[in-house]
Design a protein around this motif. Structure first.
Motif, PDB file in Angstrom:
ATOM      1  N   HIS A 186      38.239 -20.292 -43.797  1.00 20.75           N
ATOM      2  CA  HIS A 186      37.291 -20.363 -45.445  1.00 20.75           C
ATOM      3  C   HIS A 186      36.357 -21.689 -45.500  1.00 20.75           C
ATOM      4  O   HIS A 186      35.369 -21.640 -45.784  1.00 20.75           O
ATOM      5  N   LEU A 187      37.407 -22.929 -44.767  1.00 25.83           N
ATOM      6  CA  LEU A 187      36.259 -24.238 -45.573  1.00 25.83           C
ATOM      7  C   LEU A 187      34.635 -24.266 -44.964  1.00 25.83           C
ATOM      8  O   LEU A 187      34.226 -24.785 -45.608  1.00 25.83           O
ATOM      9  N   VAL A 188      34.974 -23.708 -43.543  1.00 26.67           N
ATOM     10  CA  VAL A 188      33.467 -23.013 -43.971  1.00 26.67           C
ATOM     11  C   VAL A 188      32.771 -22.606 -43.889  1.00 26.67           C
ATOM     12  O   VAL A 188      31.619 -22.918 -44.226  1.00 26.67           O
ATOM     13  N   SER A 189      32.979 -20.984 -44.518  1.00 21.01           N
ATOM     14  CA  SER A 189      32.557 -20.544 -45.366  1.00 21.01           C
ATOM     15  C   SER A 189      32.478 -20.486 -46.841  1.00 21.01           C
ATOM     16  O   SER A 189      31.182 -20.229 -47.218  1.00 21.01           O
ATOM     17  N   ASP A 190      32.683 -21.783 -47.413  1.00 22.87           N
ATOM     18  CA  ASP A 190      32.834 -22.143 -48.352  1.00 22.87           C
ATOM     19  C   ASP A 190      30.910 -22.636 -48.123  1.00 22.87           C
ATOM     20  O   ASP A 190      30.454 -23.105 -49.207  1.00 22.87           O
ATOM     21  N   PHE A 191      30.779 -23.247 -47.290  1.00 28.28           N
ATOM     22  CA  PHE A 191      28.979 -23.957 -47.546  1.00 28.28           C
ATOM     23  C   PHE A 191      28.467 -23.277 -46.501  1.00 28.28           C
ATOM     24  O   PHE A 191      27.057 -23.362 -46.722  1.00 28.28           O
ATOM     25  N   ALA A 192      29.191 -22.283 -45.725  1.00 27.01           N
ATOM     26  CA  ALA A 192      28.135 -21.454 -44.377  1.00 27.01           C
ATOM     27  C   ALA A 192      27.714 -20.319 -45.401  1.00 27.01           C
ATOM     28  O   ALA A 192      26.072 -19.590 -45.274  1.00 27.01           O
ATOM     29  N   ASP A 193      28.149 -19.181 -46.327  1.00 26.25           N
ATOM     30  CA  ASP A 193      28.002 -18.667 -46.816  1.00 26.25           C
ATOM     31  C   ASP A 193      27.934 -18.855 -48.531  1.00 26.25           C
ATOM     32  O   ASP A 193      27.128 -18.167 -48.849  1.00 26.25           O
ATOM     33  N   GLY A 194      28.787 -20.031 -49.004  1.00 27.18           N
ATOM     34  CA  GLY A 194      28.221 -20.168 -50.284  1.00 27.18           C
ATOM     35  C   GLY A 194      28.451 -19.317 -51.413  1.00 27.18           C
ATOM     36  O   GLY A 194      29.234 -18.472 -51.127  1.00 27.18           O
ATOM     37  N   PHE A 195      28.492 -19.911 -52.696  1.00 27.18           N
ATOM     38  CA  PHE A 195      28.515 -18.979 -53.795  1.00 27.18           C
ATOM     39  C   PHE A 195      28.241 -17.568 -53.940  1.00 27.18           C
ATOM     40  O   PHE A 195      28.835 -16.828 -54.295  1.00 27.18           O
ATOM     41  N   TRP A 196      26.501 -17.415 -53.662  1.00 28.00           N
ATOM     42  CA  TRP A 196      26.061 -15.908 -53.674  1.00 28.00           C
ATOM     43  C   TRP A 196      26.479 -16.173 -52.632  1.00 28.00           C
ATOM     44  O   TRP A 196      26.621 -14.221 -52.805  1.00 28.00           O
ATOM     45  N   GLY A 197      26.876 -15.946 -50.728  1.00 28.51           N
ATOM     46  CA  GLY A 197      27.388 -15.173 -50.166  1.00 28.51           C
ATOM     47  C   GLY A 197      28.403 -14.414 -50.582  1.00 28.51           C
ATOM     48  O   GLY A 197      28.835 -13.349 -50.273  1.00 28.51           O
TER      49      GLY A 197
END
Length: 215
Positions: A51-62
């Motif tokens: 999830h911490l990776v997802s924070d920047f890999a997917d980001g707000f719009w993801g």
């Protein structure tokens, strides 16, 4: 809440340091530890790191796109974390390390939401494994500034801390009015974010009120 340029730099640096620390920890864990339940309900240790990776890999719009697809922001975030948790733990750790300096600052909530995320989820990983979790008290106080502000979104309903006074014994700072809860800032942070394990490190009449709002 608004931060000065210097304050923003300090927050981004603290986020980067915590990401690197978590990356090193993930690299050190065996498969049983990675599969251990975290403090974040429904996620094991590896999924929290993902999830911490997802924070920047997917980001707000993801997150927003996934929320629409799954008809819930929580389910959308969960789906993204579980997808990224399918990667090897070494890859998750390396991504956290390589992109540690990514500056997460979503609309409305700003950079302090990123600091809150890494501090709370760092505890979600460490505490069940019996690993000490001692984030910088001054930075934890910044997190409590955010969590008790009107710009806090997504961590818990604002009404959870309404009418409760939080007193940080590490920094001497306080937030709110009403029945008091006293204790270290990190324990206050975790308790209001729903991690009841932190209650053992707190005291005061406000604890009963907070617990009733969690259940």
């Amino acid at each position: 809440m608004r931060l000065s340029r210097t304050e923003r730099e300090h927050v981004f640096a603290a986020v980067a340091d915590e990401r690197r620390s978590i990356a090193a920890l993930i690299d050190s864990l065996n498969p049983d530890q990675l599969a251990a339940p975290s403090l974040c309900a429904g996620w094991d240790v590896k999924t929290v790191a993902a999830h911490l990776v997802s924070d920047f890999a997917d980001g707000f719009w993801g997150f927003m796109v996934s929320a629409v697809r799954h008809a819930s922001i929580d389910r959308g975030i969960d789906a993204l974390a579980r997808r990224r948790a399918q990667a090897p733990a070494t890859e998750i750790a390396e991504t956290l390390r390589r992109r540690a300096d990514h500056r997460r600052s979503p609309p409305v909530t700003g950079p302090l939401s990123g600091l809150t995320d890494v501090f709370v989820h760092g505890a979600d990983i460490r505490i069940p494994l019996g690993i000490p979790h001692h984030p910088n008290p001054a930075q934890v106080a910044r997190v409590l500034d955010f969590l008790t502000s009107t710009t806090q979104l997504g961590f818990f309903p604002h009404k959870r801390v309404r009418g409760i006074a939080l007193h940080d014994t590490d920094t001497g700072r306080s937030w709110g009015d009403g029945p008091a809860i006293h204790g270290p800032g990190a324990a206050l942070m975790l308790a209001i974010c729903g991690r009841v394990v932190a209650f053992d490190h707190l005291d005061g009449p406000g604890l009963t009120l907070l617990q009733s709002r969690l259940t």
